[in-house]
Structures are given as structure tokens and as C-alpha cells.
Design a protein around this motif. Structure first.
Motif, PDB file in Angstrom:
ATOM      1  N   ASP A 184       0.381  -1.363   0.110  1.00 18.77           N
ATOM      2  CA  ASP A 184      -0.012   0.100   0.123  1.00 18.77           C
ATOM      3  C   ASP A 184       1.097   1.315   0.255  1.00 18.77           C
ATOM      4  N   GLY A 185       2.343   1.386   0.567  1.00 16.59           N
ATOM      5  CA  GLY A 185       2.363   2.380   0.044  1.00 16.59           C
ATOM      6  C   GLY A 185       3.944   2.451  -0.915  1.00 16.59           C
ATOM      7  N   LEU A 186       3.766   1.134  -1.400  1.00 19.12           N
ATOM      8  CA  LEU A 186       4.590   1.261  -2.623  1.00 19.12           C
ATOM      9  C   LEU A 186       4.037   1.638  -3.956  1.00 19.12           C
ATOM     10  N   PHE A 187       2.210   0.635  -4.018  1.00 17.88           N
ATOM     11  CA  PHE A 187       1.674   1.078  -5.625  1.00 17.88           C
ATOM     12  C   PHE A 187       0.089   1.787  -4.930  1.00 17.88           C
ATOM     13  N   ARG A 188      -0.028   2.135  -5.734  1.00 17.39           N
ATOM     14  CA  ARG A 188      -1.959   2.336  -6.155  1.00 17.39           C
ATOM     15  C   ARG A 188      -2.181   0.564  -5.842  1.00 17.39           C
ATOM     16  N   PHE A 189      -3.389   1.531  -5.057  1.00 13.47           N
ATOM     17  CA  PHE A 189      -4.494  -0.014  -4.787  1.00 13.47           C
ATOM     18  C   PHE A 189      -4.652  -0.891  -6.352  1.00 13.47           C
ATOM     19  N   ASP A 190      -4.354  -2.222  -5.839  1.00 11.27           N
ATOM     20  CA  ASP A 190      -4.880  -3.109  -6.806  1.00 11.27           C
ATOM     21  C   ASP A 190      -3.504  -2.851  -8.385  1.00 11.27           C
ATOM     22  N   GLY A 191      -2.232  -2.240  -8.099  1.00 12.16           N
ATOM     23  CA  GLY A 191      -1.344  -1.876  -9.144  1.00 12.16           C
ATOM     24  C   GLY A 191      -0.430  -2.872  -9.331  1.00 12.16           C
ATOM     25  N   GLY A 192       0.463  -2.819 -10.152  1.00  7.02           N
ATOM     26  CA  GLY A 192       1.698  -3.229 -10.285  1.00  7.02           C
ATOM     27  C   GLY A 192       3.103  -3.068 -11.341  1.00  7.02           C
ATOM     28  N   ALA A 193       2.407  -2.130 -11.934  1.00  7.05           N
ATOM     29  CA  ALA A 193       3.131  -2.101 -12.626  1.00  7.05           C
ATOM     30  C   ALA A 193       3.530  -0.360 -12.346  1.00  7.05           C
ATOM     31  N   LEU A 194       4.683   0.080 -12.814  1.00  6.15           N
ATOM     32  CA  LEU A 194       6.236   0.598 -13.399  1.00  6.15           C
ATOM     33  C   LEU A 194       4.760   2.134 -12.898  1.00  6.15           C
ATOM     34  N   ALA A 195       3.843   2.525 -13.294  1.00  3.37           N
ATOM     35  CA  ALA A 195       2.850   3.546 -13.505  1.00  3.37           C
ATOM     36  C   ALA A 195       2.601   3.752 -12.238  1.00  3.37           C
ATOM     37  N   ASP A 196       2.434   2.565 -11.613  1.00  2.71           N
ATOM     38  CA  ASP A 196       1.068   2.291 -10.360  1.00  2.71           C
ATOM     39  C   ASP A 196       2.332   3.333  -8.837  1.00  2.71           C
ATOM     40  N   LEU A 197       3.800   2.976  -9.347  1.00  3.62           N
ATOM     41  CA  LEU A 197       4.369   3.168  -7.903  1.00  3.62           C
ATOM     42  C   LEU A 197       4.329   4.927  -7.147  1.00  3.62           C
ATOM     43  N   LEU A 198       3.976   4.462  -6.421  1.00  2.00           N
ATOM     44  CA  LEU A 198       3.831   5.983  -5.872  1.00  2.00           C
ATOM     45  C   LEU A 198       5.127   6.671  -5.013  1.00  2.00           C
ATOM     46  N   PRO A 199       4.610   8.546  -5.017  1.00  3.04           N
ATOM     47  CA  PRO A 199       6.254   8.522  -5.033  1.00  3.04           C
ATOM     48  C   PRO A 199       6.507   8.650  -3.661  1.00  3.04           C
ATOM     49  N   GLU A 200       6.364   7.953  -2.908  1.00  4.62           N
ATOM     50  CA  GLU A 200       6.728   7.805  -1.311  1.00  4.62           C
ATOM     51  C   GLU A 200       7.460   5.870  -1.036  1.00  4.62           C
ATOM     52  N   GLY A 201       6.597   5.631  -2.464  1.00  2.00           N
ATOM     53  CA  GLY A 201       7.479   3.762  -3.265  1.00  2.00           C
ATOM     54  C   GLY A 201       8.742   4.575  -2.940  1.00  2.00           C
ATOM     55  N   ARG A 202       8.498   5.188  -4.122  1.00  2.00           N
ATOM     56  CA  ARG A 202       9.844   5.502  -5.039  1.00  2.00           C
ATOM     57  C   ARG A 202      10.852   5.987  -4.409  1.00  2.00           C
ATOM     58  N   ARG A 203      11.150   6.888  -3.271  1.00  2.00           N
ATOM     59  CA  ARG A 203      11.703   7.255  -2.883  1.00  2.00           C
ATOM     60  C   ARG A 203      12.312   5.898  -1.412  1.00  2.00           C
ATOM     61  N   LYS A 204      12.014   4.727  -1.273  1.00  2.00           N
ATOM     62  CA  LYS A 204      12.008   3.808  -0.438  1.00  2.00           C
ATOM     63  C   LYS A 204      13.148   2.879  -0.928  1.00  2.00           C
ATOM     64  N   LEU A 205      12.094   2.816  -2.154  1.00  2.00           N
ATOM     65  CA  LEU A 205      13.364   1.741  -3.370  1.00  2.00           C
ATOM     66  C   LEU A 205      14.419   2.475  -3.575  1.00  2.00           C
ATOM     67  N   ASP A 206      14.520   3.716  -4.433  1.00  2.00           N
ATOM     68  CA  ASP A 206      15.626   4.668  -3.910  1.00  2.00           C
ATOM     69  C   ASP A 206      16.866   4.234  -2.583  1.00  2.00           C
ATOM     70  N   ALA A 207      16.485   4.993  -1.462  1.00  2.00           N
ATOM     71  CA  ALA A 207      16.907   4.478  -0.763  1.00  2.00           C
ATOM     72  C   ALA A 207      16.818   2.787  -0.451  1.00  2.00           C
TER      73      ALA A 207
END
Length: 281
Positions: free
Chosen positions: A164-187
Motif C-alpha cells: 500500500d505504501g509502494l503501489f496504488r491499490f490493485d496496481g503492480g506496474a511501474l506507473a502504479d508506483l507511488l512517490p513514497e514508494g519510489r523514495r523507499k526503493l531509492d533508499a
């Protein structure tokens, strides 16, 4: 189409694309596969033409040693991951892998590994190319008394990221990554790259129980693939990364709320992506 419907359609499309990759047809088939899982002529696929994971993986030798006649496809998947060639998961009677092994004096040996299944889809015969690659399993492990003194190997480091912190609900594609999810993955990518060496990274996607098994398996795999692809784009080496989707099969919590909104909230811990780093030093 509402925003929720659009996101669900995007997730279904991503899941369907993942399933098509898993179910692609192959241009190679071993000859004369019998009901008891043998072949009159074993045919190996071309890495360049048939592999979807051309870089292969560095397998866990203990897992390889655990493979024996009679293992099911689910058990083989759990031990070695999904096959590395475009041969599908359910119907085919053979699975193929690309494995790398480190040489004692330095360098890497690359081998192909094939499992052939009987009519009940239990693996019965196993083949190597080149044939001598199987010798790596016969190598005598160093006994505890022979090992040099030193610290015990570190346990795998597991990082769990809530979907839920990575993707929009029911989403799994790169376009569904949330800004907070991108920050977590960058870290996370920066943290992994700071490790001098590691043996393998396993990325596993999980979903809650809402939806069909087929949908959830595809969604969990799509999320794991997206996380893997994002980490690779961020500079993490792809060669030692393994990806799998477990769908709803490994829940952390059980919920019985009658309100759908409350049920979705309760099931949040089950929607997650787990990243395990093995052998980091």
C-alpha cells in the motif's frame, strides 16, 4: 471509466502480460517424453533465442541438492524459482534453467539445467549441459571441524515493504508506483549497493485474499518484477536477483470484517513485497 476502474484495468493488463510471458510457447521440445518422465532425446534450448532471463542466476546449492525424483512443480519452483525460458508453468513437461557457479580459483562456470516431468507433472529426470556441470553437487561440503575459525555466516537480511505504501491499490506496474514508494526503493537500492558483496537477492510479491487466485498470483508477480526492475534501474546488479509471486498463499493476518473498507484495511499487512539479501558482507 472512474479512477479506481482505470487502476484496476491497468493492474489486470499488467498481470495478463506477466501471464503471457509465463505461458509463451517454446521452439524446442525434447523427443519422446514418456509417462514416467524420461526422454529418448534431450533437447536444450538456446539461451540467446529462447531465454527470457538470459543472465541466469547463481542457485543455492543446498536447494539444488534437495531436488530429487518426485518433486512437484510447486516444490521445484520454491527451490529453484520459475524456469528461465519461455516454456510456461502449467502445461509443459520440461523446465529449463541457466545457472552460474563460482570456480574455486576464480571465474564463473555457466551451465544449463533441465527437469523433465512425468504424466502427473512430477520431475523424474534431470540433465545438465555440459554434462560435467552436475559434479558441483557431488563436491564434498567442508565439515564443521575443517572450517577455519571465524564468524558464522550471517542470516539473510529481509526487508518488508507494504504494497500500500509502494503501489496504488490493485496496481503492480511501474506507473502504479507511488512517490513514497519510489523514495523507499531509492533508499533500499542505495543500501544494497553499499554492501561489498552478496550472493543473491530474492524479491517476493504477496497479495491479500481479495480476488481470484489467478489474479492475485499475477498481481504479486507483477509487483515483484516491478520492484526488481526499479532496483536494477537504480544500479543494483541484476545477475543475482530472483523474483517470485506468492499471491495470497502466505498471509500474515486473518480478517473477518463484514465491511469491505474495514476488511481491506485489516488485510493491509498481507499486501507486501519482501526483499531478502543473502550473504551480504
Amino acid at each position: 471509466m472512474t479512477k479506481t476502474q482505470f487502476h484496476r484495468f491497468s493492474a489486470i493488463a499488467a498481470g495478463a502480460a506477466a501471464l503471457l510471458v509465463l505461458q509463451g510457447c517454446s521452439s524446442y521440445v525434447s523427443k519422446g517424453i514418456t509417462d514416467d518422465g524420461k526422454a529418448t532425446e534431450v533437447v536444450f534450448p538456446s539461451i540467446d533465442n529462447d531465454a527470457w532471463l538470459k543472465e541466469g542466476t547463481f542457485p543455492n546449492l543446498d536447494n539444488l541438492r534437495a531436488v530429487a525424483p518426485g518433486v512437484t512443480k510447486d516444490q521445484l519452483y520454491d527451490l529453484l524459482g520459475r524456469p528461465h525460458f519461455r516454456e510456461g508453468l502449467a502445461g509443459p513437461r520440461e523446465w529449463d534453467y541457466i545457472f552460474h557457479f563460482r570456480k574455486a580459483g576464480g571465474g564463473v562456470t555457466t551451465c544449463q539445467y533441465k527437469a523433465i516431468f512425468d504424466k502427473d507433472y512430477k520431475a523424474q529426470t534431470f540433465h545438465w549441459l555440459p554434462a560435467g556441470c552436475g559434479d558441483v553437487l557431488a563436491a564434498r561440503p567442508v565439515q564443521a571441524a575443517e572450517r577455519p575459525a571465524g564468524p558464522a555466516p550471517a542470516a539473510p537480511r529481509k526487508i518488508t515493504l507494504g504494497a500500500d505504501g509502494l503501489f496504488r491499490f490493485d496496481g503492480g506496474a511501474l506507473a502504479d508506483l507511488l512517490p513514497e514508494g519510489r523514495r523507499k526503493l531509492d533508499a533500499l537500492a542505495g543500501d544494497i549497493k553499499s554492501v561489498k558483496t552478496f550472493d543473491a537477492i530474492k524479491v517476493t510479491g504477496h497479495t491479500d485474499r481479495l480476488g481470484s487466485n489467478t489474479y492475485n498470483n499475477a498481481l504479486s508477480l507483477a509487483r515483484a518484477n516491478t520492484v526488481r526492475d526499479y532496483l536494477v534501474q537504480a544500479g543494483v546488479a541484476p545477475q543475482n536477483m530472483q523474483v517470485q509471486g506468492k499471491g495470497e498463499s502466505e498471509p500474515k493476518v486473518q480478517c473477518a470484517q463484514t465491511s469491505r473498507a474495514a476488511l481491506i484495511d485489516c488485510l493491509a499487512p498481507n499486501r507486501r513485497v519482501e526483499i531478502e539479501v543473502f550473504g551480504g558482507r
